[in-house]
Design a protein around this motif. Structure first.
Motif, short mmCIF file in Angstrom:
data_model
loop_
_atom_site.label_atom_id
_atom_site.label_comp_id
_atom_site.label_asym_id
_atom_site.label_seq_id
_atom_site.Cartn_x
_atom_site.Cartn_y
_atom_site.Cartn_z
N GLN A 196 -43.39 -35.19 25.94
CA GLN A 196 -44.75 -35.72 25.91
C GLN A 196 -44.84 -37.01 25.11
O GLN A 196 -45.44 -37.99 25.54
N GLN A 197 -44.25 -37.00 23.93
CA GLN A 197 -44.30 -38.18 23.07
C GLN A 197 -43.16 -39.16 23.35
O GLN A 197 -43.15 -40.26 22.81
N ARG A 198 -42.21 -38.73 24.16
CA ARG A 198 -41.04 -39.54 24.49
C ARG A 198 -40.33 -40.04 23.24
O ARG A 198 -40.11 -41.24 23.03
N LYS A 199 -39.97 -39.06 22.42
CA LYS A 199 -39.18 -39.34 21.23
C LYS A 199 -38.37 -38.10 20.89
O LYS A 199 -38.63 -37.01 21.41
N THR A 200 -37.39 -38.25 20.04
CA THR A 200 -36.53 -37.14 19.63
C THR A 200 -36.74 -36.88 18.15
O THR A 200 -36.47 -37.75 17.31
N HIS A 201 -37.23 -35.67 17.85
CA HIS A 201 -37.51 -35.31 16.47
C HIS A 201 -36.23 -34.85 15.77
O HIS A 201 -35.33 -34.27 16.38
N PHE A 202 -36.17 -35.08 14.46
CA PHE A 202 -35.06 -34.61 13.61
C PHE A 202 -33.70 -35.08 14.13
O PHE A 202 -32.71 -34.34 14.07
N ALA A 203 -33.65 -36.28 14.67
CA ALA A 203 -32.41 -36.78 15.27
C ALA A 203 -31.36 -37.07 14.20
O ALA A 203 -31.63 -37.71 13.19
N VAL A 204 -30.15 -36.56 14.45
CA VAL A 204 -28.99 -36.84 13.61
C VAL A 204 -28.05 -37.68 14.47
O VAL A 204 -27.49 -37.19 15.45
N LYS A 205 -27.87 -38.93 14.12
CA LYS A 205 -27.14 -39.86 14.96
C LYS A 205 -25.79 -40.25 14.36
O LYS A 205 -25.65 -40.34 13.14
#
Length: 535
Positions: free
Chosen positions: A281-290
């Motif tokens: 819905q928001q088109r984002k990734t929460h708590f992303a570890v990159k």
């Protein structure tokens, strides 16, 4: 033409269930038959009866699995006529040839060689039987090659062109279809995954025997072969998977962006999201570890090329839909006047985008009458299910690295003759049995689910490929397949369980072990075997 979404959903569900079930058997066949070829080669080179008996026992389990694979594969082809009639009409000229060749490979070559494999032990020489086994291994791989060529064309259609007079895709170069780079990468990656499954199957079942002190020498030898073969296969899967990922990034950019949940284009080289919670819905990734650079290296094999994000790819799709509408209009004009020079030029300029105009058929009868809102909906529909792809890919990759570690440890234990010294290791090997199936099924989901909304990438939307049937009819056939496949599953589990529990000793292939301990008794078993061989 407003599409009945219930028919599309049910048709997709039916094909997905039957394909995933069929794929339970295919990779094990691919892997187990090469294990048989290796074991029989040792038998022919050494003349030691122990290796022949190993081939015979694992061959029984191979035969059960092969029969189930054939039974479940036949019904899949019926669905192209039942549920996907327009798909068959539209691309049958391209898709039919490799599918027919695969059928001949499976039902003529493989079936004949399987019969000779089981019935030829006392009828032909050792060398001839070994050749049969090796040709059987080669035949199963060739069978997989042709079906993967057909599937790869769905991912990356090459060697074909749209004919506005016949309203079909037609072959222009069979060599391009055969040498499709996606097909070659998919083939080697898929068969390597099958080799891992075959090795894990032998490793796990052998560990079960060692835990119970049965067929100790048989199990140790089997585990040694499985550890060596499995380690090479597991390493190959990772290397070849990287090549497959690179071709995806070249030809299916939306699939690659969705796998990574890359909502917007990042500066090169893109980072890899090790963990995160994609939010559609928001088109984002929460708590992303990159992890910096990794995705760029995987996707582009460089440090200076960018990978487009989902938002940018949606914008590009809107442009292609606009071009596709022009191609659609030209196509209709050519249907009325096949010599219309202007229409020919317009179609030639935009025919690669015609499929994008067909995405509008889900929202409006005539794509030429689409509103900006319709075009936006069609462009948004090119985004597959991001959370499913994101997690399926990561679990699959995690399993792949686990297989490398397990087989490397198993290889070390086999090399130091310590396979049966630690019960925790044997339990770990046994409990790892389902994981190759998990990884392979997830890989299939990534490949096929990630192609949506396309039946043929950029050419034919899935929603247009269905037959003119009602939802009730599809539901009835779906129920029939569920009942049929459930019955087959029960039969398969019962047969596999029966013959595994019997073991080579229970089937008379191997002398019964006299020792109850999993860590002892090998000497007695070898002695008994030697006495029997001498007799």
């Amino acid at each position: 033409m407003i599409i009945d979404t219930d028919v599309v959903t049910l048709s997709r569900l039916q094909f997905a269930l039957t394909a995933l079930y069929h794929f339970l058997f295919v990779p094990l066949t691919l892997g187990l038959v090469w294990m048989l070829a290796i074991m029989e080669s040792v038998y022919v080179m050494t003349g030691r009866e122990v290796w022949k008996r190993m081939v015979q026992f694992w061959g029984v389990l191979f035969g059960i699995n092969f029969a189930m694979g054939v039974a479940t594969g036949v019904t899949m082809e019926f669905q192209f006529g039942m549920n996907w009639a327009y798909y068959s009409h539209y691309v049958g000229d391209v898709f039919g040839a490799p599918l027919a060749i695969e059928g001949m490979m499976a039902f003529f070559l493989e079936a004949t060689l399987v019969g000779v494999f089981f019935m030829g032990w006392d009828r032909i020489s050792r060398i001839k039987h070994l050749l049969v086994t090796w040709f059987l291994a080669l035949g199963t791989s060739l069978s997989a090659l042709w079906i993967l060529i057909a599937n790869a064309w769905m991912q990356h259609p090459v060697g074909a062109a749209f004919n506005p007079q016949t309203m079909r895709m037609e072959v222009t170069s069979f060599s391009e279809v055969f040498f499709n780079p996606v097909a070659q990468d998919k083939f080697v990656h898929t068969v390597s995954a099958g080799y891992v499954m075959g090795a894990m199957f032998v490793l796990s079942i052998s560990a079960w025997y060692l835990l119970r002190g049965r067929n100790v020498d048989f199990a140790k030898r089997s585990m040694t072969v499985a550890a060596s073969f499995g380690l090479a296969a597991a390493l190959s899967v990772v290397v070849l998977g990287d090549a497959s990922g690179y071709t995806v990034s070249l030809n299916q950019k939306m699939k690659m962006a969705s796998i990574e949940a890359m909502w917007h284009t990042e500066p090169a080289p893109a980072s890899f999201t090790l963990f995160g919670i994609p939010d559609v819905q928001q088109r984002k990734t929460h708590f992303a570890v990159k992890i910096p650079w990794v995705m760029g290296l995987i996707g582009t094999h460089s440090i200076d090329e960018t990978m487009p994000g989902i938002a940018e790819l949606v914008d590009a799709a809107k442009g292609r839909i606009g071009n596709g509408i022009q191609a659609y209009d030209a196509m209709l004009m050519l249907r009325q006047d096949k010599d219309n020079v202007q229409a020919k030029a317009t179609l030639a300029a935009h025919d690669q985008d015609l499929g994008y105009a067909l995405l509008l058929k889900k929202y409006v009868d005539d794509p030429r009458q689409a509103t900006p809102a319709d075009i936006q909906k069609a462009a948004d529909s090119t985004i597959p299910n991001v959370p499913v792809l994101f997690w399926a890919f990561r679990i699959m990759v995690g399993c792949g690295f686990y297989f490398i570690a397990l087989f490397a440890f198993s290889f070390w234990k086999a090399s130091t003759r310590q396979l049966d010294t630690q019960r925790w290791y044997l339990r770990l090997a046994l409990w790892s049995l389902p994981l190759p199936w998990v990884a392979i099924e997830l890989g299939w989901i990534v490949a096929e689910y990630g192609r949506q909304p396309w039946a043929i990438e950029g050419v034919l939307p899935t929603a247009l490929g269905v037959s003119s049937v009602s939802a009730g009819q599809v539901l009835t056939s779906l129920g029939g397949f569920v009942l049929f496949y459930t019955a087959l599953a029960i039969v398969d589990v019962m047969l596999m369980r029966k013959f595994i529990r019997k073991g080579p000793d229970g089937l008379g292939i191997w002398p019964s072990s006299s020792s109850p301990s999993p860590l002892a008794g090998e000497g007695e078993e070898l002695a008994a075997h030697s006495r029997q061989s001498a007799q």
